[in-house]
Enzyme design. Structure first.
Site, PDB file in Angstrom:
ATOM      1  N   ILE A  72       8.766   0.439  -8.985  1.00 53.69           N
ATOM      2  CA  ILE A  72      10.001   1.025  -9.502  1.00 53.69           C
ATOM      3  C   ILE A  72      11.197   0.088  -9.347  1.00 53.69           C
ATOM      4  O   ILE A  72      12.149   0.136 -10.133  1.00 53.69           O
ATOM      5  CB  ILE A  72      10.284   2.382  -8.832  1.00 53.69           C
ATOM      6  CG1 ILE A  72      11.367   3.134  -9.609  1.00 53.69           C
ATOM      7  CG2 ILE A  72      10.652   2.208  -7.375  1.00 53.69           C
ATOM      8  CD1 ILE A  72      11.504   4.577  -9.221  1.00 53.69           C
ATOM      9  N   LEU A  73      11.156  -0.802  -8.358  1.00 56.06           N
ATOM     10  CA  LEU A  73      12.248  -1.760  -8.184  1.00 56.06           C
ATOM     11  C   LEU A  73      12.003  -3.073  -8.931  1.00 56.06           C
ATOM     12  O   LEU A  73      12.735  -4.037  -8.755  1.00 56.06           O
ATOM     13  CB  LEU A  73      12.476  -2.041  -6.695  1.00 56.06           C
ATOM     14  CG  LEU A  73      13.002  -0.855  -5.878  1.00 56.06           C
ATOM     15  CD1 LEU A  73      13.102  -1.212  -4.403  1.00 56.06           C
ATOM     16  CD2 LEU A  73      14.360  -0.384  -6.407  1.00 56.06           C
ATOM     17  N   ALA A  74      10.964  -3.064  -9.769  1.00 52.86           N
ATOM     18  CA  ALA A  74      10.698  -4.228 -10.626  1.00 52.86           C
ATOM     19  C   ALA A  74      10.617  -3.810 -12.081  1.00 52.86           C
ATOM     20  O   ALA A  74       9.983  -4.480 -12.899  1.00 52.86           O
ATOM     21  CB  ALA A  74       9.412  -4.915 -10.202  1.00 52.86           C
TER      22      ALA A  74
ATOM     23  N   LYS B  56      -7.395  -8.476   8.336  1.00 55.36           N
ATOM     24  CA  LYS B  56      -7.322  -7.171   8.982  1.00 55.36           C
ATOM     25  C   LYS B  56      -8.665  -6.726   9.538  1.00 55.36           C
ATOM     26  O   LYS B  56      -9.716  -7.229   9.128  1.00 55.36           O
ATOM     27  CB  LYS B  56      -6.764  -6.149   7.987  1.00 55.36           C
ATOM     28  CG  LYS B  56      -5.420  -6.607   7.390  1.00 55.36           C
ATOM     29  CD  LYS B  56      -4.819  -5.605   6.457  1.00 55.36           C
ATOM     30  CE  LYS B  56      -3.498  -6.123   5.889  1.00 55.36           C
ATOM     31  NZ  LYS B  56      -3.712  -7.147   4.850  1.00 55.36           N
TER      32      LYS B  56
ATOM     33  N   ASP C 101      -1.550 -13.193   3.051  1.00 59.14           N
ATOM     34  CA  ASP C 101      -2.147 -12.011   3.674  1.00 59.14           C
ATOM     35  C   ASP C 101      -3.329 -11.522   2.850  1.00 59.14           C
ATOM     36  O   ASP C 101      -3.283 -11.513   1.611  1.00 59.14           O
ATOM     37  CB  ASP C 101      -1.115 -10.887   3.771  1.00 59.14           C
ATOM     38  CG  ASP C 101      -1.742  -9.601   4.279  1.00 59.14           C
ATOM     39  OD1 ASP C 101      -2.095  -9.549   5.467  1.00 59.14           O
ATOM     40  OD2 ASP C 101      -1.909  -8.657   3.478  1.00 59.14           O
TER      41      ASP C 101
ATOM     42  N   GLY D 200       5.057  -4.521  -0.255  1.00 57.78           N
ATOM     43  CA  GLY D 200       5.548  -3.571  -1.262  1.00 57.78           C
ATOM     44  C   GLY D 200       7.053  -3.535  -1.400  1.00 57.78           C
ATOM     45  O   GLY D 200       7.643  -2.445  -1.426  1.00 57.78           O
TER      46      GLY D 200
ATOM     47  N   TYR E 216      -9.783  -5.316   0.371  1.00 58.41           N
ATOM     48  CA  TYR E 216      -9.366  -5.687  -0.979  1.00 58.41           C
ATOM     49  C   TYR E 216     -10.558  -6.209  -1.777  1.00 58.41           C
ATOM     50  O   TYR E 216     -10.987  -7.354  -1.618  1.00 58.41           O
ATOM     51  CB  TYR E 216      -8.271  -6.754  -0.937  1.00 58.41           C
ATOM     52  CG  TYR E 216      -7.023  -6.358  -0.165  1.00 58.41           C
ATOM     53  CD1 TYR E 216      -6.694  -5.025   0.047  1.00 58.41           C
ATOM     54  CD2 TYR E 216      -6.175  -7.321   0.362  1.00 58.41           C
ATOM     55  CE1 TYR E 216      -5.564  -4.667   0.765  1.00 58.41           C
ATOM     56  CE2 TYR E 216      -5.030  -6.980   1.070  1.00 58.41           C
ATOM     57  CZ  TYR E 216      -4.737  -5.649   1.271  1.00 58.41           C
ATOM     58  OH  TYR E 216      -3.610  -5.295   1.984  1.00 58.41           O
TER      59      TYR E 216
ATOM     60  N   PHE F 159       8.897  -3.830  -3.834  1.00 62.72           N
ATOM     61  CA  PHE F 159       9.336  -3.185  -5.077  1.00 62.72           C
ATOM     62  C   PHE F 159       8.912  -1.721  -5.128  1.00 62.72           C
ATOM     63  O   PHE F 159       8.950  -1.099  -6.184  1.00 62.72           O
ATOM     64  CB  PHE F 159       8.777  -3.933  -6.293  1.00 62.72           C
ATOM     65  CG  PHE F 159       9.132  -5.395  -6.329  1.00 62.72           C
ATOM     66  CD1 PHE F 159      10.440  -5.815  -6.189  1.00 62.72           C
ATOM     67  CD2 PHE F 159       8.150  -6.357  -6.501  1.00 62.72           C
ATOM     68  CE1 PHE F 159      10.774  -7.167  -6.216  1.00 62.72           C
ATOM     69  CE2 PHE F 159       8.456  -7.703  -6.539  1.00 62.72           C
ATOM     70  CZ  PHE F 159       9.775  -8.112  -6.397  1.00 62.72           C
ATOM     71  N   ASN F 160       8.511  -1.150  -3.977  1.00 61.38           N
ATOM     72  CA  ASN F 160       8.055   0.238  -3.921  1.00 61.38           C
ATOM     73  C   ASN F 160       6.991   0.531  -4.976  1.00 61.38           C
ATOM     74  O   ASN F 160       7.048   1.523  -5.692  1.00 61.38           O
ATOM     75  CB  ASN F 160       9.213   1.215  -4.074  1.00 61.38           C
ATOM     76  CG  ASN F 160       9.933   1.495  -2.765  1.00 61.38           C
ATOM     77  OD1 ASN F 160      11.120   1.217  -2.640  1.00 61.38           O
ATOM     78  ND2 ASN F 160       9.222   2.038  -1.781  1.00 61.38           N
ATOM     79  N   SER F 161       6.020  -0.367  -5.085  1.00 62.05           N
ATOM     80  CA  SER F 161       4.888  -0.300  -6.018  1.00 62.05           C
ATOM     81  C   SER F 161       5.317  -0.311  -7.485  1.00 62.05           C
ATOM     82  O   SER F 161       4.573   0.111  -8.357  1.00 62.05           O
ATOM     83  CB  SER F 161       3.958   0.887  -5.728  1.00 62.05           C
ATOM     84  OG  SER F 161       4.461   2.124  -6.163  1.00 62.05           O
TER      85      SER F 161
END
Length: 333
Positions: A239-241, A83, A54, A233, A59, A235-237
């Site tokens: 916090i989950l990593a 996009k 993607d 996302g 970007y 990892f919620n930007s």
């Protein structure tokens, strides 16, 4: 090794369940990734069996598309999304302090969700990519979070009229295989379902191991419409990593506490938190693909390692029993 593939909506387009996002290729990390390392990471992803990629004009103001196209051109069998909604013009104003891109190309964005704007954006992307097709075309950030209340009120009707007509025409002609929308807000996707037939939505960060509100809002409408989800996302930007960021800012204490509680259950089962985060979202059959955005080939290897980590079913039941995931969440096999 090859990854499982799932269809984008009811189309014949197949996406590998683990994909590669490319915002990092555009320069949203510090220190920035060199162009050579960025190309190596895309090539490495293909070597690992990832087949869905993607990107977007936004970007790095065209930088990520150029790198992605250069990296994919020698290969075949990949699926690519890019996009529409932003046109790139030669920069005539200085970059502001809020500009997130490090060393971007010398362009600035102009929002344009009109019929002509979408057609121009599609053609411009093919030129930047140096490729002969884009498989999944996504309308980018037609949302309150990006445009503000007034901007969304102005652009959304244009997008749902002329912009959608252009995308539908590209799909009908075979120029693209599938169409959708890419945003960080589930609300705009639920609203857009009333305006057209969408194949796949790219939703960033709103259905994760940490939050599952779309289960009761967006996903039932998608299932009825035959629309699937590409999950960005996961990892919620961060916090989950293992980082302290959530929604691209420092996480509030309540979010930190919830993430730490989930991590403790994972630790008790000998599972790394990011591995659980990846497998949880793909456990929902409405999710066609998950597209993390690693910064290096080494980070990509780490993500694949998490993806392949064995996870006992008891982890999911314990998370559910402790009220840490929605009781209606589909659980991975």
């Amino acid at each position: 090794m090859p990854f499982e593939t799932r269809a984008a909506g009811r189309t014949g387009l197949q996406l590998s369940t683990l994909g590669l996002g490319s915002a990092t290729l555009g320069g949203n990390v510090r220190p920035p990734i060199s162009d050579a390392d960025s190309r190596s990471m895309v090539t490495h992803a293909f070597e690992l069996g990832i087949r869905y990629f993607d990107t977007a004009p936004f970007y790095g103001y065209g930088k990520a598309e150029r790198i992605m196209g250069d990296s994919l051109r020698p290969h075949s069998g990949w699926a690519l999304s890019s996009k529409v909604g932003r046109l790139l013009k030669p920069r005539v104003t200085p970059r502001g302090p809020e500009d997130q891109w490090v060393d971007p190309l010398p362009f600035e964005q102009v929002y344009d969700y009109s019929y002509d704007g979408v057609m121009r954006s599609f053609e411009d992307s093919l030129q930047r990519l140096g490729l002969d097709h884009i498989d999944l075309l996504l309308m980018h950030d037609v949302s309150t979070e990006t445009l503000g209340e007034a901007g969304k009120a102005h652009h959304f009707p244009i997008a749902m009229d002329g912009g959608y007509k252009a995308m539908d025409q590209l799909r009908s002609s075979g120029a693209v295989k599938a169409i959708g929308i890419g945003v960080n807000e589930w609300q705009v996707l639920a609203e857009a379902l009333d305006y057209g037939q969408w194949d796949a939505f790219l939703l960033a960060g709103r259905y994760t191991l940490l939050e599952q509100e779309p289960l009761h809002t967006l996903f039932p409408k998608c299932q009825k419409a035959g629309t699937t989800i590409v999950l960005g996302g996961p990892f919620n930007s961060g916090i989950l990593a293992g980082r302290d960021t959530w929604n691209y800012a420092r996480a509030p204490q309540a979010i930190m506490d919830r993430a730490n509680a989930i991590a403790r259950v994972c630790d008790a089962h000998g599972v790394e938190l990011p591995a659980a985060a990846l497998r949880f979202v793909i456990g929902n059959p409405i999710v066609s693909s998950v597209i993390p955005g690693p910064r290096t080939a080494a980070e990509l290897d780490q993500i694949v390692g998490w993806w392949n980590q064995p996870i006992p079913a008891s982890l999911w039941t314990d998370l559910r029993n402790e009220g840490l995931i929605d009781p209606e969440s589909p659980l991975p096999a």
